[in-house]
Motif scaffolding. Structure first.
Motif, PDB file in Angstrom:
ATOM      1  N   ILE A 199       0.794  -1.214   0.000  1.00 26.82           N
ATOM      2  CA  ILE A 199       0.000   0.000   0.000  1.00 26.82           C
ATOM      3  C   ILE A 199       0.835   1.276   0.000  1.00 26.82           C
ATOM      4  O   ILE A 199       0.308   2.387  -0.148  1.00 26.82           O
ATOM      5  CB  ILE A 199      -0.945  -0.011   1.234  1.00 26.82           C
ATOM      6  N   SER A 219       0.332   3.996  -2.747  1.00 27.91           N
ATOM      7  CA  SER A 219      -1.008   4.531  -3.010  1.00 27.91           C
ATOM      8  C   SER A 219      -1.040   6.059  -3.037  1.00 27.91           C
ATOM      9  O   SER A 219      -0.469   6.727  -2.166  1.00 27.91           O
ATOM     10  CB  SER A 219      -1.993   4.025  -1.955  1.00 27.91           C
ATOM     11  N   SER A 261      -5.347   7.960   5.910  1.00 25.36           N
ATOM     12  CA  SER A 261      -4.034   7.321   5.985  1.00 25.36           C
ATOM     13  C   SER A 261      -4.019   6.006   5.216  1.00 25.36           C
ATOM     14  O   SER A 261      -5.007   5.628   4.586  1.00 25.36           O
ATOM     15  CB  SER A 261      -3.667   7.064   7.450  1.00 25.36           C
ATOM     16  N   ARG A 262      -2.891   5.324   5.250  1.00 27.79           N
ATOM     17  CA  ARG A 262      -2.747   4.002   4.639  1.00 27.79           C
ATOM     18  C   ARG A 262      -2.730   2.939   5.731  1.00 27.79           C
ATOM     19  O   ARG A 262      -2.180   3.156   6.807  1.00 27.79           O
ATOM     20  CB  ARG A 262      -1.432   3.892   3.853  1.00 27.79           C
ATOM     21  N   ASP A 319      -1.681  -1.170   5.731  1.00 26.73           N
ATOM     22  CA  ASP A 319      -1.231  -2.351   4.998  1.00 26.73           C
ATOM     23  C   ASP A 319      -1.922  -3.585   5.577  1.00 26.73           C
ATOM     24  O   ASP A 319      -1.613  -4.016   6.691  1.00 26.73           O
ATOM     25  CB  ASP A 319       0.291  -2.490   5.098  1.00 26.73           C
TER      26      ASP A 319
END
Length: 302
Positions: A13, A16, A36-37, A39
């Protein structure tokens, strides 16, 4: 009171661009949403949903590979699109639980419209004559995965009634048949080699490559000289231009970057994630909405 949160989920991720896109929209809207990201792989999904994902404060998730089908059974409700396609890319947290939706379809439709394709499936006056087969021609889809299913729904929304799915293993593309049947589309499957023959003629009205980055590189050397500016949307945008996109453009075709699809699917997610805020994106005036989309587009590479 903690700030509302949203995130993109998937694995890997780190690449992204969703945080930049959503961040630009929320800054303009004045929405206090932290994006936010996270994973998360398929094996880790149940633990995430029972742990961090179950915490208060979430407004929504953007869902990418490999979770687009794995997430579906965990939803409390599904949009008609997801019920048809079996894959999602959007989860909205609401009073009735988790709601799954698919805005990839919107992204594909809007990206092809940027290339001049109209809802009726016909090119505009500026994009050369229409294909000779019927009034619309066929819609070509390269690949047979979750994004290919979304491409079938986009084809239906654009007015196409025939789709040809080109895959390394045409047997795998057979999995798209139930989707096509529900959408009222006639589906034909063919090998990747057949794509060369079909794009050289006038049968196709548009093509979408749903293959992951570099997976379509082998097709680049096989792209023949095109008789017209046949539009190609290549959803793989890193690196860009892809080998296929570069060859397609040199052959005389019209190339649309997957970044356009990424932008427009994110716009639809912003609509859903801000529905309960003081300034919902879906209720902006046309001018303000165009400004929001321009802000989001400005953070994309290139």
């Amino acid at each position: 009171m903690s700030r509302p949160r949203a995130a993109v989920l998937g694995h890997p991720i780190g690449h992204s661009l969703s945080p930049a896109l959503h961040g630009a929209a929320y800054a303009m809207l004045g929405a206090d949403i932290i994006y936010s990201r996270r994973d998360v792989d398929v094996a880790e999904l149940p633990d995430f949903l029972a742990g961090e994902g179950a915490q208060r404060g979430w407004v929504g998730w953007s869902v990418t590979m490999p979770l687009k089908s794995a997430m579906v059974p965990h939803m409390d409700s599904l949009s008609p699109r997801v019920e048809t396609l079996g894959v999602l890319n959007t989860v909205v947290h609401g009073p009735d639980g988790l709601a799954g939706d698919n805005t990839d379809v919107d992204g594909i439709v809007a990206a092809l419209e940027e290339a001049g394709l109209q809802k009726a499936g016909l090119p505009t006056a500026e994009t050369e004559r229409p294909p000779t087969e019927g009034t619309q021609g066929r819609f070509g889809v390269i690949g047979a995965g979750s994004t290919a299913a979304a491409a079938l729904a986009a084809a239906a929304e654009l007015g196409f009634t025939e789709v040809c799915a080109y895959a390394r293993s045409p047997e795998r593309a057979v999995s798209l048949e139930p989707v096509a049947e529900t959408l009222g589309i006639r589906l034909r499957t063919a090998t990747l080699e057949a794509l060369t023959r079909d794009v050289a003629g006038d049968e196709l009205g548009a093509v979408v490559s749903t293959l992951p980055p570099r997976a379509a590189d082998g097709l680049a050397a096989q792209v023949p000289r095109l008789r017209r500016r046949l539009p190609l949307l290549d959803v793989a945008y890193d690196p860009w231009p892809s080998a296929l996109a570069d060859a397609w453009e040199r052959a005389g075709g019209h190339v649309v970057s997957g970044l356009a699809m990424l932008l427009h699917q994110a716009v639809e997610q912003v609509h859903r994630f801000t529905a309960g805020t003081a300034r919902p994106a879906a209720e902006l005036s046309s001018a303000e909405h165009e400004q929001m989309v321009a802000r989001m587009r400005s953070v994309l590479p290139g």
